[in-house]
Design a protein around this motif. Structure first.
Motif, PDB file in Angstrom:
ATOM      1  N   LEU A 153       0.818  -1.214   0.000  1.00  0.00           N
ATOM      2  CA  LEU A 153       0.000   0.000   0.000  1.00  0.00           C
ATOM      3  C   LEU A 153       0.860   1.277   0.000  1.00  0.00           C
ATOM      4  N   PRO A 154       1.808   1.430   0.924  1.00  0.00           N
ATOM      5  CA  PRO A 154       2.700   2.593   0.815  1.00  0.00           C
ATOM      6  C   PRO A 154       3.502   2.607  -0.487  1.00  0.00           C
ATOM      7  N   ARG A 155       3.835   1.445  -1.003  1.00  0.00           N
ATOM      8  CA  ARG A 155       4.541   1.375  -2.282  1.00  0.00           C
ATOM      9  C   ARG A 155       3.669   1.982  -3.390  1.00  0.00           C
ATOM     10  N   LEU A 156       2.382   1.610  -3.388  1.00  0.00           N
ATOM     11  CA  LEU A 156       1.426   2.145  -4.358  1.00  0.00           C
ATOM     12  C   LEU A 156       1.239   3.655  -4.154  1.00  0.00           C
ATOM     13  N   ALA A 157       1.144   4.046  -2.885  1.00  0.00           N
ATOM     14  CA  ALA A 157       0.943   5.467  -2.577  1.00  0.00           C
ATOM     15  C   ALA A 157       2.097   6.310  -3.116  1.00  0.00           C
ATOM     16  N   THR A 217      13.894   1.954   6.127  1.00  0.00           N
ATOM     17  CA  THR A 217      12.969   0.955   5.599  1.00  0.00           C
ATOM     18  C   THR A 217      13.315   0.684   4.131  1.00  0.00           C
ATOM     19  N   PRO A 218      12.853  -0.458   3.593  1.00  0.00           N
ATOM     20  CA  PRO A 218      13.139  -0.773   2.186  1.00  0.00           C
ATOM     21  C   PRO A 218      12.477   0.203   1.216  1.00  0.00           C
ATOM     22  N   LEU A 219      11.522   1.030   1.693  1.00  0.00           N
ATOM     23  CA  LEU A 219      10.837   1.955   0.789  1.00  0.00           C
ATOM     24  C   LEU A 219      11.386   3.382   0.883  1.00  0.00           C
ATOM     25  N   ASP A 220      12.462   3.566   1.651  1.00  0.00           N
ATOM     26  CA  ASP A 220      13.010   4.920   1.838  1.00  0.00           C
ATOM     27  C   ASP A 220      13.312   5.613   0.509  1.00  0.00           C
ATOM     28  N   ASP A 221      13.780   4.834  -0.460  1.00  0.00           N
ATOM     29  CA  ASP A 221      14.139   5.423  -1.758  1.00  0.00           C
ATOM     30  C   ASP A 221      12.939   6.009  -2.488  1.00  0.00           C
ATOM     31  N   LEU A 222      11.741   5.528  -2.150  1.00  0.00           N
ATOM     32  CA  LEU A 222      10.529   5.986  -2.835  1.00  0.00           C
ATOM     33  C   LEU A 222       9.897   7.187  -2.151  1.00  0.00           C
ATOM     34  N   ALA A 223      10.427   7.537  -0.976  1.00  0.00           N
ATOM     35  CA  ALA A 223       9.732   8.525  -0.149  1.00  0.00           C
ATOM     36  C   ALA A 223      10.012   9.957  -0.577  1.00  0.00           C
ATOM     37  N   PHE A 224       9.014  10.796  -0.377  1.00  0.00           N
ATOM     38  CA  PHE A 224       9.137  12.233  -0.600  1.00  0.00           C
ATOM     39  C   PHE A 224       9.970  12.867   0.523  1.00  0.00           C
ATOM     40  N   ARG A 225       9.689  12.465   1.749  1.00  0.00           N
ATOM     41  CA  ARG A 225      10.497  12.876   2.897  1.00  0.00           C
ATOM     42  C   ARG A 225      10.590  11.697   3.865  1.00  0.00           C
ATOM     43  N   ILE A 226      11.730  11.595   4.575  1.00  0.00           N
ATOM     44  CA  ILE A 226      11.934  10.530   5.557  1.00  0.00           C
ATOM     45  C   ILE A 226      12.344  11.144   6.891  1.00  0.00           C
TER      46      ILE A 226
END
Ligand code: ZN
Length: 249
Positions: free
Chosen positions: A198-202, A216-225
């Motif tokens: 779900l966060p991956r899709l978001a 997290t493994p999705l850090d690269d996809l994030a707008f801000r961390i």
């Protein structure tokens, strides 16, 4: 750090449809252990205590260990209260800043803090269900032993290892994610699937903001961390927000 909290507050304020996605790190400040950190639940107990295999096929003695494990978790829940993460997210929903919460937690603390639209992906520890006849019971039933109607094994209404997510909750969460142009992922290691899809899709559709102590493994996809305590981070974002919006009465 202040600048990033200001940026997140602004993004939240500007979002058309913002949703929160929460994990165990949202409840640790209430005194509940998470699952996979060094002091996590699955470092202290075997995962078999939460598996469909044990529930359906284990001998009575092993099933009794499972029942005792869940009785202990229910007792622990009775002693804890919502923390600032739950309270701030509930206030944001009330103020129209948040469209809903998708949670991996089974503790019911979002609902107790007053959040209205909650999708508990992994179920609810407070609801007890009979594995044989499917009837639902109050938490007290777990202490009595087997199903009072058919004698079947009792279990919490949560997703055990080896089981699928509840379809209706999943569909609702997926719908909400598809509508979202911003998702705040709070206190989740974003490693457990299908939840983490779900966060991956978001992130593909809008802005993913990750608030978690560890990478997290999705850090690269994030707008801000924000690698920060969830409660402290949300409190800081909330302060920035209140500079822009006067609190409602
Ligand atoms: Zn039954």
């Amino acid at each position: 750090m202040a600048a990033i909290h200001e940026e997140v507050a602004l993004a939240l304020w500007q979002a058309e449809t913002a949703v929160a996605f929460t994990g165990a790190g949202s409840s640790t400040a209430s005194g509940l252990p998470d699952f996979r950190s060094t002091r996590g639940l699955w470092r202290q107990f075997p995962e078999a205590l939460a598996s469909r295999e044990t529930l359906e096929h284990a001998l009575e003695e092993r099933y009794e260990e499972m029942r005792a494990f869940y009785l202990w978790r229910l007792e622990t829940l009775q002693k804890v209260d919502p923390n600032p993460v739950h309270r701030i997210l509930a206030q944001w929903e009330q103020r129209g800043l948040l469209a809903g919460i998708i949670t991996q937690n089974v503790d019911g603390l979002h609902q107790r803090a007053g959040s209205q639209k909650v999708f508990p992906l992994h179920g609810d520890l407070h609801t007890i269900r009979c594995q044989r006849c499917g009837r639902f019971f109050r938490p007290e039933a777990m202490a009595q032993g087997s199903c009072p109607v058919c004698g079947g094994r009792l279990r919490p209404h949560v997703v055990l290892f080896g089981e699928a997510l509840p379809r209706d909750v999943w569909d609702g969460a997926l719908d909400l994610t598809r509508q979202a142009d911003l998702m705040l992922a709070v206190g989740s290691s974003l490693q457990v699937y299908p939840a983490a899809s779900l966060p991956r899709l978001a992130a593909q559709k809008g802005k993913l903001i990750i608030i978690n102590q560890e990478p997290t493994p999705l850090d690269d996809l994030a707008f801000r961390i924000l690698h920060q305590d969830a409660g402290e981070a949300l409190a800081a974002i909330d302060r920035e927000l209140s500079l822009r919006i006067p609190p409602s009465n």
